[in-house]
Design an enzyme around this catalytic site. Structure first.
Site, PDB file in Angstrom:
ATOM      1  N   ASP A   1      45.356  43.048  43.564  1.00 39.22           N
ATOM      2  CA  ASP A   1      46.156  42.794  42.702  1.00 39.22           C
ATOM      3  C   ASP A   1      47.351  41.860  43.180  1.00 39.22           C
ATOM      4  OD1 ASP A   1      47.424  42.427  39.904  1.00 39.22           O
ATOM      5  OD2 ASP A   1      46.070  44.117  39.331  1.00 39.22           O
TER       6      ASP A   1
ATOM      7  N   HIS B   1      45.925  37.498  38.532  1.00 38.75           N
ATOM      8  CA  HIS B   1      46.641  38.729  39.460  1.00 38.75           C
ATOM      9  C   HIS B   1      46.071  38.397  40.632  1.00 38.75           C
ATOM     10  CE1 HIS B   1      48.085  41.243  36.300  1.00 38.75           C
ATOM     11  NE2 HIS B   1      47.218  40.927  35.367  1.00 38.75           N
TER      12      HIS B   1
ATOM     13  N   ASP C   1      41.360  39.105  33.546  1.00 35.26           N
ATOM     14  CA  ASP C   1      42.306  39.357  32.730  1.00 35.26           C
ATOM     15  C   ASP C   1      43.391  38.576  33.004  1.00 35.26           C
ATOM     16  OD1 ASP C   1      42.751  40.999  34.861  1.00 35.26           O
ATOM     17  OD2 ASP C   1      44.038  42.232  33.892  1.00 35.26           O
ATOM     18  N   GLU C   2      44.603  38.341  32.059  1.00 33.28           N
ATOM     19  CA  GLU C   2      45.874  38.077  32.033  1.00 33.28           C
ATOM     20  C   GLU C   2      46.037  36.858  33.107  1.00 33.28           C
ATOM     21  OE1 GLU C   2      48.127  41.917  30.902  1.00 33.28           O
ATOM     22  OE2 GLU C   2      47.413  41.920  33.001  1.00 33.28           O
TER      23      GLU C   2
ATOM     24  N   THR D   1      49.048  51.978  38.261  1.00 34.86           N
ATOM     25  CA  THR D   1      49.939  52.688  39.037  1.00 34.86           C
ATOM     26  C   THR D   1      51.206  52.158  39.296  1.00 34.86           C
ATOM     27  OG1 THR D   1      48.836  51.814  41.074  1.00 34.86           O
ATOM     28  CG2 THR D   1      48.049  54.055  40.242  1.00 34.86           C
TER      29      THR D   1
HETATM   30  C1  ACM Z   1      44.631  45.052  31.989  1.00 34.84           C
HETATM   31  O1  ACM Z   1      45.264  46.196  31.700  1.00 34.84           O
HETATM   32  N1  ACM Z   1      45.277  44.054  32.497  1.00 34.84           N
HETATM   33  C2  ACM Z   1      43.293  45.162  31.992  1.00 34.84           C
END
Ligand code: ACM
Ligand code: ZN
Length: 768
Positions: free
Chosen positions: A200, A273, A336-337, A479
């Site tokens: 990430d 990410h 994602d994102e 986390t």
């Molecule tokens: C996520 O919680 N961004 C998959």
């Protein structure tokens, strides 16, 4: 210690708790098995002298030996048999039965011949071992005293084939030994998939031989934010934070998991990410500018791979290594994102759009993911992505992990794509799990155990023919705010146990009250292992409303046998009592603590309540502007219930939030009185776009029609997140008090939320 005087807790209704049913208690097995028949009587296991297993099954010997250890038996003689196997007397016998449609099926039979476990496949033997472990270790009722096990037949199989738990090791890193413990605990509750979030923005945690800088640079961040990104100003520590797994360590963990019938899905995040990867190899971003591994939480514009061919080559090379390392079927590629601003400004990305006839940046993301899917397919792997991979069109065989609600999952199932359900509302174990203001810092949200338990992975709006595409559910453990191992246990368990039952037990066989009772047998087991799992499901919460007699307080208990214990200091002496009712009138000053105590003595956290009696407490209030439903439960009398809103956080029932609106209320005190002052609570947290107001006005009337000239009050600037001005009302007499609080208004340039309407948060309004 003296007993609490009943006059302090005036009974208004006595909601008798449901009588303990005089029925035999069930085995405390979680997840609840499909069928348990207790035959009566007990088998003396010390008689067992042989372990009978199918020939050529190392797994049967391994699982048989684990049963031997569990039952404290001496080294048994191992008999390997071919063909059909039936138990010889005094044996542990493992055999296979043909159930092609039920790959996880097992039947555990404790008979006069000993223990006979039949299963479709070796993992069924392993699940039977987990069931047996819980029977032996947990229950005093069905205990293993004198090496006796109850005669019974347990037939069992899961409702869902996919039973997943996730762990983010990028935001905070957890060493190999801890990951093994995590896997152990998953196997105890019959999970079969560990989703390992390895990369990430804040750290790359997997060794890739071809690109060593991914770990030598990408696994190290120079500092970490303290508190939340919404704090204003933000604060950072100056401590280097690092960690990664070598490929040898990863192989060791894969082996460990596979012995527990758990498949590992590695997640390598892309195209967003990816700041940590780009800190190591900036040439694969759009602008090629150097970036640092992120020290903050959130979604950043710096963290996207460019969609150019060389970037796709880079991620393909990484994935080739990852595919060679992990033997499982699935590879998770994130998805994602992913902010698209850099792509819009990038000549390479725009050229690819033109070359491939793509219209939008979502199409470009879909193009990127489809390229990646091809490389996975060549390696015989299936791609999983977060539900954003639906945008711009799904890659042909992609599996969708639905996290922003269940909608993405529903859309994918309708397209005949497999789906894993993990909506934030029910399956995010980084959310708060209790409303108690003393909960440790969490990312936000509110996902109590009961909510996770109530989750049904099959959405009601999905037609029966599409149900088969829902593979199962997964719990996600992000986390950012889970900094150490203890906090992983605290946040993950017991919600992960509830989700284990969601995945395993048929919806018709689920029952939260039964679950809570069974769960209590498991708590001491965790305590013995020094695992501080939460008892937040036993926390009491409360609600209030106004009545003629005063403020009505209702204590909401969990749905499991137990009592409310209250403790208060009255006339200088500490008094305590078990309450006989859970609903009271508050009309005198009182402060007390209340706990819920289960039959076995387990306690939730105390609810600390301070009730301050004032002229408006328990009276009526009318709001001229409706607060945001996110921060308002529909009853404005929380603003005049004599209980102050907590200073440490704006969530929870006592704060009322107005989104971009003024606050305008009229309180009716019931009769005219002489009024001295009005105290009112406001929250101030610019990072969350919550701004203290600058001014307010109070007007007073005896008849509700004619108001005196308003008393204007300026609120001075402060950096504290909570203020409570006490405004004198000189010579005031009246019954109706009108309070008008002007919203901060449009947020100024350079402040968090600039250009948006500020939130205004109001707590208790106290009139004396
Ligand atoms: C996520 O919680 N961004 C998959
Ligand atoms: Zn680009």
């Amino acid at each position: 210690m003296k007993y609490l005087h009943v006059s302090y807790f005036v009974l208004i209704c006595n909601l008798l708790s449901v009588c303990a049913q005089n029925q035999m208690k069930e085995f405390p097995i979680i997840p609840r098995p499909k069928s348990v028949q207790v035959v009566g009587g007990n088998y003396e296991t010390h008689q067992i002298n042989v372990l009978v297993v199918p020939a050529k099954s190392e797994e049967a010997i391994r699982i048989g030996k684990a049963i031997e250890t569990l039952l404290q038996l001496p080294d048994l003689k191992v008999v390997k048999m071919s063909g059909s196997i039936f138990p010889k007397s005094k044996s542990i016998t493992l055999s296979l039965v043909h159930h092609p449609d039920q790959p996880d099926y097992y039947k555990l039979n404790i008979t006069k011949n000993g223990i006979w476990i039949q299963a479709s496949k070796p993992n069924g033997w392993f699940y039977a071992l987990q069931t047996l472990s819980q029977m032996v270790e947990l229950s005093d009722q069905f205990s293993f005293k004198n090496k006796m096990l109850p005669y019974c037949i347990i037939e069992d199989e899961p409702a869902f084939a996919y039973r997943g738990l996730h762990l983010d090791v990028s935001r905070h890193f957890f060493p190999v030994a801890f990951v093994k413990n995590y896997i152990d605990l998953m196997s105890r509750f019959k999970y079969n998939t560990f989703h390992w979030h390895l990369t990430d923005d804040q750290g790359w945690r997997i060794e890739i031989k071809k690109f060593p800088k991914l770990t030598s640079v990408g696994s190290i961040r120079k500092s970490t934010i303290i508190g939340k990104p919404s704090d204003f100003p933000q604060k950072f520590d100056s401590t280097i934070y690092k960690g990664y797994y070598t490929q040898e360590e990863i192989k060791d963990i894969i082996r460990y998991a596979s012995e527990r019938f758990i498949e590992i899905i590695p997640e390598i995040e892309m195209p967003g990410h990816s700041t940590a990867a780009l800190a190591a190899y900036p040439e694969f971003s759009c602008n090629g500018k150097p970036v640092d591994v992120s020290n903050n939480w959130g979604v950043f514009n710096t963290g996207q791979f460019c969609t150019k061919d060389t970037s796709i080559w880079f991620v393909k090379e990484i994935l080739n290594e990852v595919c060679d390392l992990f033997p499982g079927k699935y590879i998770h590629i994130g998805g994602d994102e992913c902010p698209k601003e850099n792509w819009k400004a990038c000549e390479n990305c725009q050229a690819i759009k033109r070359r491939n006839n793509l219209k939008t940046e979502e199409d470009l993301q879909s193009y990127f993911i489809k390229q990646v899917e091809r490389v996975l397919a060549k390696k015989g792997k299936t791609l999983i992505g977060w539900d954003e991979i639906l945008e711009g069109g799904l890659a042909p065989n992609a599996v969708v992990m639905s996290w922003r609600g269940t909608e993405g999952g529903i859309a994918a199932a309708k397209l005949k794509h497999p789906v894993i359900m993990c909506p934030g509302t029910h399956c995010y174990f980084d959310h708060y799990q209790s409303l108690n203001p003393n909960e440790p810092l969490a990312i936000g949200g509110y996902t109590p155990l009961s909510k996770t338990y109530a989750f049904n992975p099959i959405p009601s709006e999905l037609k029966t023919e599409a149900h088969k595409y829902i593979l199962g559910a997964q719990g996600n453990v992000w986390t950012e705010y889970i900094t150490d191992e203890n906090k992983v246990w605290y946040m993950t368990y017991p919600r992960a146990i509830a989700l284990a039952e969601v995945n395993w037990t048929d919806a018709a066989n689920k029952n939260y009250t039964s679950f809570l009772s069974r769960l209590q047998y498991h708590i001491p087991w965790f305590k013995n292992k020094n695992m501080n799992i939460t008892q937040g499901m036993l926390d009491i919460d409360y609600s209030t409303h106004s009545s003629k007699e005063g403020v009505v307080l209702l204590l909401n208990k969990p749905p499991v046998e137990g009592k409310i214990l209250v403790e208060s200091t009255i006339d200088g002496e500490l008094v305590s009592e078990y309450l006989k009712q859970d609903s009271f009138i508050l009309n005198k000053e009182i402060s007390f603590k209340a706990w819920y105590q289960m039959e076995n003595g387990s306690l939730g956290k105390p609810l600390n309540l301070i009730y301050h009696n004032h002229l408006a407490a328990g009276k009526s209030i009318e709001l001229k502007e409706t607060p945001s439903p996110r921060y308002f439960k529909g009853d404005a009398t929380v603003l005049i219930n004599g209980i102050e809103a907590p200073a440490q956080k704006f969530g929870g029932p006592e704060w009322v939030g107005m989104e971009g609106k003024d606050f305008n209320a009229i309180i009716d005190l019931g009769k005219s009185d002489s009024l001295k002052s009005l105290k009112i609570q406001f929250y101030h947290s610019p990072g969350s776009w919550i701004y203290r107001p600058n001014e307010l006005e109070i007007s007073i009337s005896t008849d509700g029609t004619n108001y005196g000239s308003p008393i204007k009050y300026q609120i001075s600037e402060t950096e504290t997140q909570y203020i409570q001005p006490n405004i004198p009302l000189p010579d005031a007499i009246g019954r109706y008090v009108k309070i008008y609080v002007k919203n901060h208004g449009i947020i100024e340039e350079k402040l968090p939320g600039a250009g948006k309407g500020a939130w205004l948060f109001v707590g208790e309004i106290e009139i004396n």
